[in-house]
Every structure is written in structure tokens, then in C-alpha cells.
Enzyme design. Structure first.
Site, PDB file in Angstrom:
ATOM      1  N   ARG A 106      -3.480   4.916  -0.977  1.00  0.00           N
ATOM      2  CA  ARG A 106      -3.454   4.024   0.367  1.00  0.00           C
ATOM      3  C   ARG A 106      -4.997   3.508   0.596  1.00  0.00           C
ATOM      4  NH1 ARG A 106      -2.416   8.143   5.535  1.00  0.00           N
ATOM      5  NH2 ARG A 106      -5.384   8.766   4.238  1.00  0.00           N
ATOM      6  N   THR A 110      -6.188  -0.608   5.393  1.00  0.00           N
ATOM      7  CA  THR A 110      -4.986  -1.696   5.916  1.00  0.00           C
ATOM      8  C   THR A 110      -4.037  -0.230   6.504  1.00  0.00           C
ATOM      9  OG1 THR A 110      -3.849  -1.926   4.159  1.00  0.00           O
ATOM     10  CG2 THR A 110      -4.693  -4.097   4.986  1.00  0.00           C
ATOM     11  N   ASP A 202      -7.379  17.430   2.010  1.00  0.00           N
ATOM     12  CA  ASP A 202      -6.241  16.214   1.730  1.00  0.00           C
ATOM     13  C   ASP A 202      -5.947  17.017   0.466  1.00  0.00           C
ATOM     14  OD1 ASP A 202      -6.109  14.626  -1.461  1.00  0.00           O
ATOM     15  OD2 ASP A 202      -6.486  13.537   0.292  1.00  0.00           O
ATOM     16  N   ASP A 205      -7.132  16.570  -3.079  1.00  0.00           N
ATOM     17  CA  ASP A 205      -8.314  17.014  -3.543  1.00  0.00           C
ATOM     18  C   ASP A 205      -7.934  18.383  -3.542  1.00  0.00           C
ATOM     19  OD1 ASP A 205      -9.067  14.525  -3.707  1.00  0.00           O
ATOM     20  OD2 ASP A 205      -9.522  14.463  -1.714  1.00  0.00           O
TER      21      ASP A 205
END
Length: 211
Positions: A106, A110, A202, A205
Site C-alpha cells: 500500500r 495515496t 498490522d 508484522d
């Protein structure tokens, strides 16, 4: 909030396991194991409407007609890297499924997906494709994956996620209303950094201890 084609698998075992996963002190080994277990439970529901073939078998008593899933027409597409944590949970139930890989990250500015790897097996129009990613946040990555799968003429697409945000579900179904989504939880919202709230951080992670 109600969405067409969204199924939240509301099972006590899923709620129990997901609560442990949300805990910030849960380590990667347990996190991986729990994700695998929840994925297996989600898969049971997500495969409920798969077509079957009538097959003649001989029992110790007599011949009869049974039903079997045409598993060679099932493909799992984990979105790298966190989607890998869900792959084995599906393969436990559908071991002959094909695997396609889509690498996306990602863009931090944006929030749009950027592809860095794609490798799909051959598809036919009657394939069933399961796109898996633990977090359906903005929906952009999964929308990108759906677009790539549909380029091969596939229409039977099922999305499986551990958590989903309302914004992402809305974003996805507005463009692809025919896609079915199965998730363990529809969480509250996205924060300013497009992380799911309350979420669990996350997933990548936490799976691989990269932070």
C-alpha cells in the site's frame, strides 16, 4: 450496518480466538496458530455453496451415489504477505486447491495498491477463487486482486478476511456487488492512517515479527 453479500461468521470459538489475537501481548507463534484455526472455521462457511459432482462409490454393503467437490477448480489467492497466514487454513479442508500469488503493498501517500508480483495458475470460467487477506481495511488491495482475477473470466469470487472495516466493505461491494465476503468481525471504522479500529495492528508484522 448491513451489507449485501457480507457474512460475519458469528461463532463463539471465532470470537474467543479473535480476542486472543487482538491482545497486543500475543506473540507470533500463537498469532499464526490462531489465524490458521479461524481461517479453517471461516472456510467451512465460505465453501458451503460449492457445487458437487455425483460419484458412484462402493461401501462394504453396496454401491451408492455420493457427492464430491470438484476441488481442481478451486484456487486460493493469498495477497502477499499477510495472506500467506490464511493459506494453510483453507488447504487443510481443500488440499487439492491451486494457489495463485499476488504481491501488493500500500502506497503510504495515496493508500492505493502497488503490484510487485503476480503468478496465477490457469483459470476457467467455472473456477471458484478465494482471495484471502487478514485485513479488509480500505478495500483497495482486494479490489485490485478481484480485477486481476476477473481479467481471466472468473466470476465466482469469494473474499475471506479476519477483520473488515465498513469503509472497505462499502468500497469493494460498490464496484463488485457480485463478490461474496466472509469475515470474522466487522469492526468499527478506519483511523486517519487507514488502520482498522479497534483492529489488531498490522497482521503481517504480527505474523512475521517484522516490527
Amino acid at each position: 450496518m448491513n451489507f449485501p453479500n457480507l457474512t460475519v461468521v458469528n461463532h463463539p470459538l471465532i470470537k474467543h480466538k479473535l480476542t486472543i489475537m487482538r491482545n497486543k501481548d500475543t506473540g507470533p507463534k500463537e498469532f499464526r496458530e490462531l489465524l490458521n484455526e479461524i481461517t479453517l472455521l471461516l472456510t467451512y462457511e465460505a465453501t458451503r455453496n460449492l457445487p458437487t459432482l455425483n460419484i458412484e462409490v462402493e461401501t462394504p454393503i453396496q454401491k451408492t451415489i455420493g457427492e464430491m467437490v470438484e476441488d481442481k477448480k478451486i484456487t486460493i489467492v493469498p495477497i502477499l504477505r499477510a495472506g500467506l497466514g490464511m493459506m494453510d487454513g483453507i488447504l487443510n479442508l481443500v488440499p487439492n486447491a491451486s494457489i495463485g500469488f499476488l504481491g501488493i503493498f500500500r502506497d503510504p501517500e495515496t493508500l492505493k495498491p502497488v503490484e510487485y508480483y503476480l503468478k496465477f495458475p490457469p483459470f476457467t470460467e467455472d473456477h471458484y477463487v478465494f482471495i484471502v487477506d487478514p485485513m479488509l481495511a480500505t478495500g483497495f488491495s482486494i479490489k485490485y486482486a478481484i480485477e486481476k482475477v476477473k481479467e481471466h473470466g472468473v466470476n465466482n469470487i469469494i473474499v475471506m478476511s479476519l477483520l473488515a472495516a465498513p469503509e472497505g466493505v462499502k468500497n469493494l461491494l460498490e464496484v463488485y456487488p457480485d463478490v461474496k465476503i466472509y469475515t470474522a468481525s466487522l469492526d468499527e471504522k478506519l483511523n486517519d492512517h487507514a488502520y482498522i479500529i479497534p483492529g489488531l495492528g498490522d497482521a503481517g508484522d504480527r505474523l512475521f515479527r517484522t516490527k
